[in-house]
Design a protein around this motif. Structure first.
Motif, PDB file in Angstrom:
ATOM      1  N   TRP A  64       8.338   7.219  11.058  1.00  0.00           N
ATOM      2  CA  TRP A  64       9.238   6.886  12.160  1.00  0.00           C
ATOM      3  C   TRP A  64      10.675   6.908  11.645  1.00  0.00           C
ATOM      4  O   TRP A  64      11.047   6.091  10.809  1.00  0.00           O
ATOM      5  CB  TRP A  64       8.887   5.496  12.698  1.00  0.00           C
ATOM      6  CG  TRP A  64       9.606   5.067  13.929  1.00  0.00           C
ATOM      7  CD1 TRP A  64      10.921   4.722  14.037  1.00  0.00           C
ATOM      8  CD2 TRP A  64       9.052   4.910  15.227  1.00  0.00           C
ATOM      9  NE1 TRP A  64      11.222   4.355  15.311  1.00  0.00           N
ATOM     10  CE2 TRP A  64      10.078   4.461  16.076  1.00  0.00           C
ATOM     11  CE3 TRP A  64       7.769   5.089  15.754  1.00  0.00           C
ATOM     12  CZ2 TRP A  64       9.877   4.202  17.425  1.00  0.00           C
ATOM     13  CZ3 TRP A  64       7.571   4.833  17.100  1.00  0.00           C
ATOM     14  CH2 TRP A  64       8.613   4.396  17.924  1.00  0.00           C
ATOM     15  N   THR A  65      11.463   7.814  12.130  1.00  0.00           N
ATOM     16  CA  THR A  65      12.823   7.999  11.628  1.00  0.00           C
ATOM     17  C   THR A  65      13.633   6.711  11.738  1.00  0.00           C
ATOM     18  O   THR A  65      13.728   6.114  12.814  1.00  0.00           O
ATOM     19  CB  THR A  65      13.534   9.118  12.406  1.00  0.00           C
ATOM     20  OG1 THR A  65      12.778  10.325  12.293  1.00  0.00           O
ATOM     21  CG2 THR A  65      14.941   9.349  11.854  1.00  0.00           C
ATOM     22  N   GLY A  66      14.178   6.302  10.593  1.00  0.00           N
ATOM     23  CA  GLY A  66      15.019   5.108  10.558  1.00  0.00           C
ATOM     24  C   GLY A  66      14.277   3.819  10.284  1.00  0.00           C
ATOM     25  O   GLY A  66      14.902   2.743  10.180  1.00  0.00           O
ATOM     26  N   TYR A  67      12.939   3.881  10.145  1.00  0.00           N
ATOM     27  CA  TYR A  67      12.158   2.644   9.937  1.00  0.00           C
ATOM     28  C   TYR A  67      12.512   1.980   8.609  1.00  0.00           C
ATOM     29  O   TYR A  67      12.720   0.772   8.551  1.00  0.00           O
ATOM     30  CB  TYR A  67      10.670   2.973  10.017  1.00  0.00           C
ATOM     31  CG  TYR A  67       9.733   1.774   9.897  1.00  0.00           C
ATOM     32  CD1 TYR A  67      10.099   0.520  10.365  1.00  0.00           C
ATOM     33  CD2 TYR A  67       8.466   1.928   9.338  1.00  0.00           C
ATOM     34  CE1 TYR A  67       9.232  -0.560  10.264  1.00  0.00           C
ATOM     35  CE2 TYR A  67       7.590   0.858   9.234  1.00  0.00           C
ATOM     36  CZ  TYR A  67       7.979  -0.378   9.694  1.00  0.00           C
ATOM     37  OH  TYR A  67       7.113  -1.441   9.588  1.00  0.00           O
ATOM     38  N   ASP A  68      12.613   2.762   7.549  1.00  0.00           N
ATOM     39  CA  ASP A  68      12.971   2.173   6.253  1.00  0.00           C
ATOM     40  C   ASP A  68      14.336   1.503   6.319  1.00  0.00           C
ATOM     41  O   ASP A  68      14.532   0.411   5.766  1.00  0.00           O
ATOM     42  CB  ASP A  68      12.973   3.257   5.168  1.00  0.00           C
ATOM     43  CG  ASP A  68      11.563   3.643   4.740  1.00  0.00           C
ATOM     44  OD1 ASP A  68      10.607   2.927   5.119  1.00  0.00           O
ATOM     45  OD2 ASP A  68      11.416   4.668   4.034  1.00  0.00           O
ATOM     46  N   ALA A  69      15.269   2.136   6.988  1.00  0.00           N
ATOM     47  CA  ALA A  69      16.603   1.556   7.111  1.00  0.00           C
ATOM     48  C   ALA A  69      16.562   0.259   7.922  1.00  0.00           C
ATOM     49  O   ALA A  69      17.258  -0.715   7.601  1.00  0.00           O
ATOM     50  CB  ALA A  69      17.548   2.559   7.760  1.00  0.00           C
ATOM     51  N   SER A  70      15.728   0.230   8.960  1.00  0.00           N
ATOM     52  CA  SER A  70      15.606  -0.994   9.769  1.00  0.00           C
ATOM     53  C   SER A  70      15.041  -2.137   8.938  1.00  0.00           C
ATOM     54  O   SER A  70      15.507  -3.279   9.027  1.00  0.00           O
ATOM     55  CB  SER A  70      14.700  -0.733  10.978  1.00  0.00           C
ATOM     56  OG  SER A  70      15.276   0.193  11.859  1.00  0.00           O
ATOM     57  N   ARG A  71      14.044  -1.847   8.124  1.00  0.00           N
ATOM     58  CA  ARG A  71      13.486  -2.891   7.253  1.00  0.00           C
ATOM     59  C   ARG A  71      14.501  -3.364   6.237  1.00  0.00           C
ATOM     60  O   ARG A  71      14.582  -4.564   5.938  1.00  0.00           O
ATOM     61  CB  ARG A  71      12.211  -2.373   6.582  1.00  0.00           C
ATOM     62  CG  ARG A  71      11.028  -2.300   7.526  1.00  0.00           C
ATOM     63  CD  ARG A  71       9.716  -2.033   6.817  1.00  0.00           C
ATOM     64  NE  ARG A  71       9.653  -0.689   6.253  1.00  0.00           N
ATOM     65  CZ  ARG A  71       8.530  -0.100   5.847  1.00  0.00           C
ATOM     66  NH1 ARG A  71       7.383  -0.773   5.923  1.00  0.00           N
ATOM     67  NH2 ARG A  71       8.538   1.129   5.360  1.00  0.00           N
TER      68      ARG A  71
ATOM     69  N   GLY B 276       0.822  -1.199   0.000  1.00  0.00           N
ATOM     70  CA  GLY B 276       0.000   0.000   0.000  1.00  0.00           C
ATOM     71  C   GLY B 276       0.860   1.254   0.000  1.00  0.00           C
ATOM     72  O   GLY B 276       2.070   1.216   0.285  1.00  0.00           O
ATOM     73  N   GLU B 277       0.265   2.345  -0.351  1.00  0.00           N
ATOM     74  CA  GLU B 277       1.004   3.598  -0.391  1.00  0.00           C
ATOM     75  C   GLU B 277       1.356   4.052   1.026  1.00  0.00           C
ATOM     76  O   GLU B 277       0.531   4.045   1.919  1.00  0.00           O
ATOM     77  CB  GLU B 277       0.170   4.673  -1.091  1.00  0.00           C
ATOM     78  CG  GLU B 277      -0.032   4.399  -2.578  1.00  0.00           C
ATOM     79  CD  GLU B 277      -0.706   5.568  -3.267  1.00  0.00           C
ATOM     80  OE1 GLU B 277      -0.839   6.635  -2.621  1.00  0.00           O
ATOM     81  OE2 GLU B 277      -1.082   5.409  -4.433  1.00  0.00           O
ATOM     82  N   SER B 278       2.605   4.430   1.187  1.00  0.00           N
ATOM     83  CA  SER B 278       3.065   4.908   2.487  1.00  0.00           C
ATOM     84  C   SER B 278       4.239   5.838   2.252  1.00  0.00           C
ATOM     85  O   SER B 278       5.049   5.617   1.348  1.00  0.00           O
ATOM     86  CB  SER B 278       3.477   3.738   3.376  1.00  0.00           C
ATOM     87  OG  SER B 278       3.950   4.194   4.629  1.00  0.00           O
ATOM     88  N   GLY B 279       4.342   6.832   3.055  1.00  0.00           N
ATOM     89  CA  GLY B 279       5.441   7.770   2.902  1.00  0.00           C
ATOM     90  C   GLY B 279       6.739   7.195   3.424  1.00  0.00           C
ATOM     91  O   GLY B 279       6.797   6.052   3.897  1.00  0.00           O
ATOM     92  N   PRO B 280       7.796   7.962   3.344  1.00  0.00           N
ATOM     93  CA  PRO B 280       9.085   7.518   3.885  1.00  0.00           C
ATOM     94  C   PRO B 280       8.954   7.143   5.355  1.00  0.00           C
ATOM     95  O   PRO B 280       8.247   7.796   6.126  1.00  0.00           O
ATOM     96  CB  PRO B 280       9.985   8.743   3.694  1.00  0.00           C
ATOM     97  CG  PRO B 280       9.346   9.532   2.597  1.00  0.00           C
ATOM     98  CD  PRO B 280       7.866   9.311   2.752  1.00  0.00           C
ATOM     99  N   ASP B 281       9.628   6.050   5.729  1.00  0.00           N
ATOM    100  CA  ASP B 281       9.651   5.559   7.106  1.00  0.00           C
ATOM    101  C   ASP B 281       8.273   5.177   7.647  1.00  0.00           C
ATOM    102  O   ASP B 281       7.984   5.304   8.841  1.00  0.00           O
ATOM    103  CB  ASP B 281      10.302   6.591   8.032  1.00  0.00           C
ATOM    104  CG  ASP B 281      11.817   6.665   7.827  1.00  0.00           C
ATOM    105  OD1 ASP B 281      12.423   5.609   7.545  1.00  0.00           O
ATOM    106  OD2 ASP B 281      12.376   7.766   7.921  1.00  0.00           O
ATOM    107  N   GLY B 282       7.384   4.700   6.742  1.00  0.00           N
ATOM    108  CA  GLY B 282       6.136   4.110   7.170  1.00  0.00           C
ATOM    109  C   GLY B 282       5.054   5.103   7.524  1.00  0.00           C
ATOM    110  O   GLY B 282       5.226   6.314   7.391  1.00  0.00           O
TER     111      GLY B 282
END
Length: 453
Positions: free
Chosen positions: A37-44, A27-33
């Motif tokens: 949440w700062t760093g969420y994309d990097a954690s994934r 689904g559509e979601s902005g950066p970091d969910g």
């Protein structure tokens, strides 16, 4: 501490035949969910690099033993196997596939709960998962869970504890409260698979080397609906009928008379046992419940063992009957109890309410029930397990409104009147037939009751 298996390793324990389902579109979601949440994309991204998985669950289909099934395997290495929106997407897709293709669902659970980085949107996935499980159950499809280390939080409270049958690997951490959110003085032994078996919420602990065979047995038994009633078991004890009421009582109380396990061994070629009432208790000494194979057909069973039945035993039987009803599996019950447990602890555990619930489960079951009285039939604690209009008796059994000694006491009769009271109560098998309480007396040959309908 038990070994923490990856999703792929867990799948390999139960099948060599697994095909992944394509992941639903993100689904559509902005950066970091959704919460930015700062760093969420990097954690994934790190989780994917470490595990090779794109989410915390792997879903697909395969064959376990000889039974095709939908399989769900959690990857604990991906953010602690936590549930987020994409996890919910995959779980919903798995259940939808199961209903479309009429397949049971096997969940290999290892999760720390809901994903913090998605906040309440992650928590609401539990409602979504619960709905999918309910829809699958309403479709008459079985759900089996295997609890790995750890299984905590909402994953335990939905996919785990919400399954029809729950197995666990030895030593697995299992509990609603994870290790980081418990009271500091909490006993860690209470949060184990073994403790959950004792509490009646997990059916069995199964070593990894035995898991494939155990899961294959359960899936095979839970996916064989039948519209025909269970045949009446043949009588294993005395063949001649008792001369008096007291003779019937004496023979039913004979410690050498065949008991429930002997009947189960003679009736089933294979069987698997449920372990508790899902309400905090077990009664392994008073009630045995499970599913077995008889002449190639699956039949559920709830049987008393000759002792006073405790509240957990009645709740376990009600659970068994409702599960069999949902899966369209006929039920066999064996009555053998002097009566319900009547001590103070039984009252504190709600014995009256437990018996009432079993009466309701029997009265409302759509699947056919067959009952054989194999020993003592003591009052309402025995009648609650009996099938209306399809109860049979063995020659070495009796059924009574209450034990003759207690009946005499209620009527204020002296002890020397107990035998005469037994005669007056008309408790012999042949009396029960004449009164219309039972359909007939089981002989050496299996009796087939009339078709259900």
């Amino acid at each position: 501490m038990p070994e923490r298996l990856s999703a792929r390793e867990a799948l390999a324990l139960v099948t060599d035949d697994f095909t992944r389902l394509p992941g639903p579109p993100a689904g559509e979601s902005g950066p970091d969910g959704p919460l930015a949440w700062t760093g969420y994309d990097a954690s994934r991204a790190r989780a994917t690099a470490r595990t090779g998985e794109e989410e915390s669950v792997v879903v697909g289909h395969g064959t376990v033993g000889s039974t095709p099934a939908v399989l769900i395997a959690f990857e604990f290495g991906f953010l602690g196997g936590s549930l987020g929106e994409r996890t919910g997407d995959r779980l919903e897709a798995a259940h939808t596939y199961a209903r479309t293709h009429r397949l049971p669902v096997l969940s290999l659970v290892a999760t720390g709960g809901s994903r913090m980085q998605e906040g309440m949107l992650a928590l609401t996935q539990l409602q979504r998962v619960a709905r999918q499980s309910a829809l699958t159950r309403a479709a008459g499809l079985a759900q089996l869970a295997v609890l790995r280390d750890p299984t905590t939080g909402g994953g335990w409270a939905t996919l785990g504890a919400g399954a029809d049958v729950v197995l666990a690997l030895p030593g697995a951490q299992v509990g609603f409260a994870g290790s980081r959110v418990r009271p500091p003085d909490a006993d860690p032994a209470a949060y184990t698979a073994e403790a959950q078996v004792a509490a009646g919420t997990v059916d069995a602990v199964v070593p990894p080397g035995e898991l494939r065979a155990a899961v294959a047995l359960w899936l095979g038994l839970l996916t064989a609906p039948s519209a025909e009633p269970a045949p009446v078991p043949r009588a294993l004890g005395a063949a001649d009928l008792p001369a008096t009421g007291w003779d019937a009582v004496r023979r039913a109380r004979d410690p050498e008379r065949p008991r429930a396990r002997a009947y189960l061994d003679a009736y089933f070629t294979r069987r698997a046992e449920l372990g508790g009432d899902r309400g905090g208790g077990r009664d392994p000494g008073g009630m045995l419940c499970g599913f077995g194979s008889h002449d190639g057909r699956t039949i559920a069973y709830a049987v008393q063992t000759g002792t006073a039945t405790r509240p957990a035993g009645y709740r376990s039987a009600a659970r068994l009957i409702r599960l069999a009803d949902a899966l369209s599996v006929p039920v066999l019950t064996l009555v053998d109890t002097p009566g319900a447990a009547n001590d103070a602890e039984a009252e504190r555990q709600g014995v009256g309410a437990a018996i009432a619930d079993l009466f309701t489960a029997v009265a409302t079951a759509r699947t056919p029930l067959t009952t054989l009285v194999i020993g003592e039939g003591g009052s309402g604690g025995a009648l609650a397990l009996a099938a209306p209009d399809n109860t049979w008796a063995t020659p070495d059994s009796y059924f009574s409104v209450i034990a003759p000694e207690l009946a005499a006491a209620i009527l204020k009769r002296p002890a020397d009147q107990v035998r005469a009271t037994a005669d007056q109560l008309r408790v012999r098998p042949q009396d029960l037939v004449a009164l219309g309480v039972v359909r007939g007396i089981a002989g050496e040959r299996t009796v087939s009751p009339p078709p259900h309908g």
